[in-house]
Motif scaffolding. Sequence first.
Motif, PDB file in Angstrom:
ATOM      1  N   SER A  67       3.831   7.719   1.616  1.00 35.62           N
ATOM      2  CA  SER A  67       4.255   7.023   2.535  1.00 35.62           C
ATOM      3  C   SER A  67       3.963   5.345   2.334  1.00 35.62           C
ATOM      4  O   SER A  67       2.873   5.183   1.460  1.00 35.62           O
ATOM      5  CB  SER A  67       3.703   7.249   3.929  1.00 35.62           C
ATOM      6  N   GLY A  68       4.404   4.328   3.039  1.00 36.86           N
ATOM      7  CA  GLY A  68       4.274   3.128   2.829  1.00 36.86           C
ATOM      8  C   GLY A  68       5.120   2.167   2.140  1.00 36.86           C
ATOM      9  O   GLY A  68       6.435   2.542   2.821  1.00 36.86           O
ATOM     10  N   ARG A  69       5.154   1.760   0.985  1.00 37.41           N
ATOM     11  CA  ARG A  69       5.993   0.971   0.375  1.00 37.41           C
ATOM     12  C   ARG A  69       7.023   2.047  -0.392  1.00 37.41           C
ATOM     13  O   ARG A  69       6.873   3.107  -0.287  1.00 37.41           O
ATOM     14  CB  ARG A  69       5.486   0.080  -0.720  1.00 37.41           C
ATOM     15  N   THR A  70       8.141   1.397  -0.650  1.00 37.22           N
ATOM     16  CA  THR A  70       9.305   2.409  -1.106  1.00 37.22           C
ATOM     17  C   THR A  70       8.827   3.087  -2.455  1.00 37.22           C
ATOM     18  O   THR A  70       8.541   2.659  -3.533  1.00 37.22           O
ATOM     19  CB  THR A  70      10.525   1.451  -1.633  1.00 37.22           C
ATOM     20  N   MET A  96       4.740   8.376 -10.860  1.00 37.34           N
ATOM     21  CA  MET A  96       3.898   9.042 -10.443  1.00 37.34           C
ATOM     22  C   MET A  96       3.453  10.191 -11.157  1.00 37.34           C
ATOM     23  O   MET A  96       4.083  10.377 -12.150  1.00 37.34           O
ATOM     24  CB  MET A  96       4.472   9.619  -8.971  1.00 37.34           C
ATOM     25  N   GLY A  97       2.327  10.658 -10.775  1.00 40.38           N
ATOM     26  CA  GLY A  97       1.715  11.479 -11.639  1.00 40.38           C
ATOM     27  C   GLY A  97       0.452  12.336 -11.007  1.00 40.38           C
ATOM     28  O   GLY A  97       0.236  12.458 -10.097  1.00 40.38           O
ATOM     29  N   GLN A 144       0.842  -1.236   0.072  1.00 39.84           N
ATOM     30  CA  GLN A 144      -0.055   0.096  -0.055  1.00 39.84           C
ATOM     31  C   GLN A 144       0.795   1.259   0.019  1.00 39.84           C
ATOM     32  O   GLN A 144       1.931   1.373   0.732  1.00 39.84           O
ATOM     33  CB  GLN A 144      -0.949  -0.102   1.206  1.00 39.84           C
ATOM     34  N   VAL A 145       0.318   2.369  -0.835  1.00 40.29           N
ATOM     35  CA  VAL A 145       1.053   3.456  -0.694  1.00 40.29           C
ATOM     36  C   VAL A 145       0.045   4.558  -0.177  1.00 40.29           C
ATOM     37  O   VAL A 145      -1.065   4.582  -0.969  1.00 40.29           O
ATOM     38  CB  VAL A 145       1.532   3.880  -2.022  1.00 40.29           C
ATOM     39  N   GLN A 146       0.312   5.430   0.735  1.00 37.67           N
ATOM     40  CA  GLN A 146      -0.510   6.488   1.017  1.00 37.67           C
ATOM     41  C   GLN A 146      -0.077   7.821   0.347  1.00 37.67           C
ATOM     42  O   GLN A 146       1.169   8.006   0.667  1.00 37.67           O
ATOM     43  CB  GLN A 146      -0.683   6.524   2.581  1.00 37.67           C
ATOM     44  N   SER A 163      -7.018   5.043 -15.147  1.00 40.19           N
ATOM     45  CA  SER A 163      -7.121   3.500 -14.908  1.00 40.19           C
ATOM     46  C   SER A 163      -5.695   2.932 -14.490  1.00 40.19           C
ATOM     47  O   SER A 163      -5.744   1.680 -14.051  1.00 40.19           O
ATOM     48  CB  SER A 163      -8.030   2.981 -15.921  1.00 40.19           C
ATOM     49  N   GLU A 164      -4.511   3.401 -15.154  1.00 37.69           N
ATOM     50  CA  GLU A 164      -3.295   2.778 -15.064  1.00 37.69           C
ATOM     51  C   GLU A 164      -2.703   3.101 -13.681  1.00 37.69           C
ATOM     52  O   GLU A 164      -1.637   2.908 -13.675  1.00 37.69           O
ATOM     53  CB  GLU A 164      -2.512   3.170 -16.339  1.00 37.69           C
ATOM     54  N   TYR A 165      -3.313   3.912 -13.022  1.00 39.00           N
ATOM     55  CA  TYR A 165      -2.665   4.179 -11.375  1.00 39.00           C
ATOM     56  C   TYR A 165      -3.428   3.448 -10.451  1.00 39.00           C
ATOM     57  O   TYR A 165      -4.661   3.250 -10.567  1.00 39.00           O
ATOM     58  CB  TYR A 165      -2.856   5.610 -11.484  1.00 39.00           C
ATOM     59  N   ASP A 166      -2.557   2.872  -9.407  1.00 33.66           N
ATOM     60  CA  ASP A 166      -3.292   2.062  -8.468  1.00 33.66           C
ATOM     61  C   ASP A 166      -3.522   2.806  -7.095  1.00 33.66           C
ATOM     62  O   ASP A 166      -4.450   2.401  -6.424  1.00 33.66           O
ATOM     63  CB  ASP A 166      -2.239   1.195  -7.991  1.00 33.66           C
ATOM     64  N   TYR A 167      -2.627   3.896  -6.793  1.00 42.15           N
ATOM     65  CA  TYR A 167      -2.897   4.439  -5.591  1.00 42.15           C
ATOM     66  C   TYR A 167      -3.161   6.038  -5.886  1.00 42.15           C
ATOM     67  O   TYR A 167      -2.670   6.602  -6.889  1.00 42.15           O
ATOM     68  CB  TYR A 167      -1.653   4.558  -4.616  1.00 42.15           C
ATOM     69  N   TRP A 168      -4.229   6.761  -4.944  1.00 40.64           N
ATOM     70  CA  TRP A 168      -4.651   8.108  -5.307  1.00 40.64           C
ATOM     71  C   TRP A 168      -4.547   8.858  -4.006  1.00 40.64           C
ATOM     72  O   TRP A 168      -4.871   8.289  -2.883  1.00 40.64           O
ATOM     73  CB  TRP A 168      -5.864   8.191  -5.977  1.00 40.64           C
ATOM     74  N   GLY A 169      -4.238  10.060  -3.931  1.00 41.23           N
ATOM     75  CA  GLY A 169      -4.407  10.962  -2.844  1.00 41.23           C
ATOM     76  C   GLY A 169      -5.636  11.610  -2.792  1.00 41.23           C
ATOM     77  O   GLY A 169      -6.709  11.148  -3.646  1.00 41.23           O
TER      78      GLY A 169
END
Length: 124
Positions: free
Chosen positions: A25-28, A34-35, A1-3, A109-115
């Motif tokens: 934060s979270g994984r490396t 990133m975008g 997980q990435v926050q 749709s190609e991104y897994d984590y969002w703010g």
Amino acid sequence: QVQLVESGGGLVQAGGSLRLSCAASGRTVSNYGMGWFRQAPGKEREFVAAISRSGISTQYVDSVKGRFTISRDNAKNTLYLQMNSLKPEDTAVYYCAAAQWIRIKVLPSEYDYWGQGTQVTVSS
């Protein structure tokens, strides 16, 4: 997980500047491309800019080329978007996103984590 947590939005007059930050934060985080995306009321989420894991490669939507600069500091786990010469049409909620791609991607749709997003309002 990435926050991911964005900050730096606000109200600015046309021609002004803002610098958005996205704390990860979270994984490396250096393992993730990133975008930045944005979404105006009644419109679909739009790609703004992306940056490779190392920060060497970047890509921008045509409407912000020459005005916006994406950068990252992997040591600080932070993504930035420097926005200059802002226009009223830049008004939107801006989101940062992360994904484990190698080649730069521009579709949400190609991104897994969002703010959660940060509001940018540019007055004329």
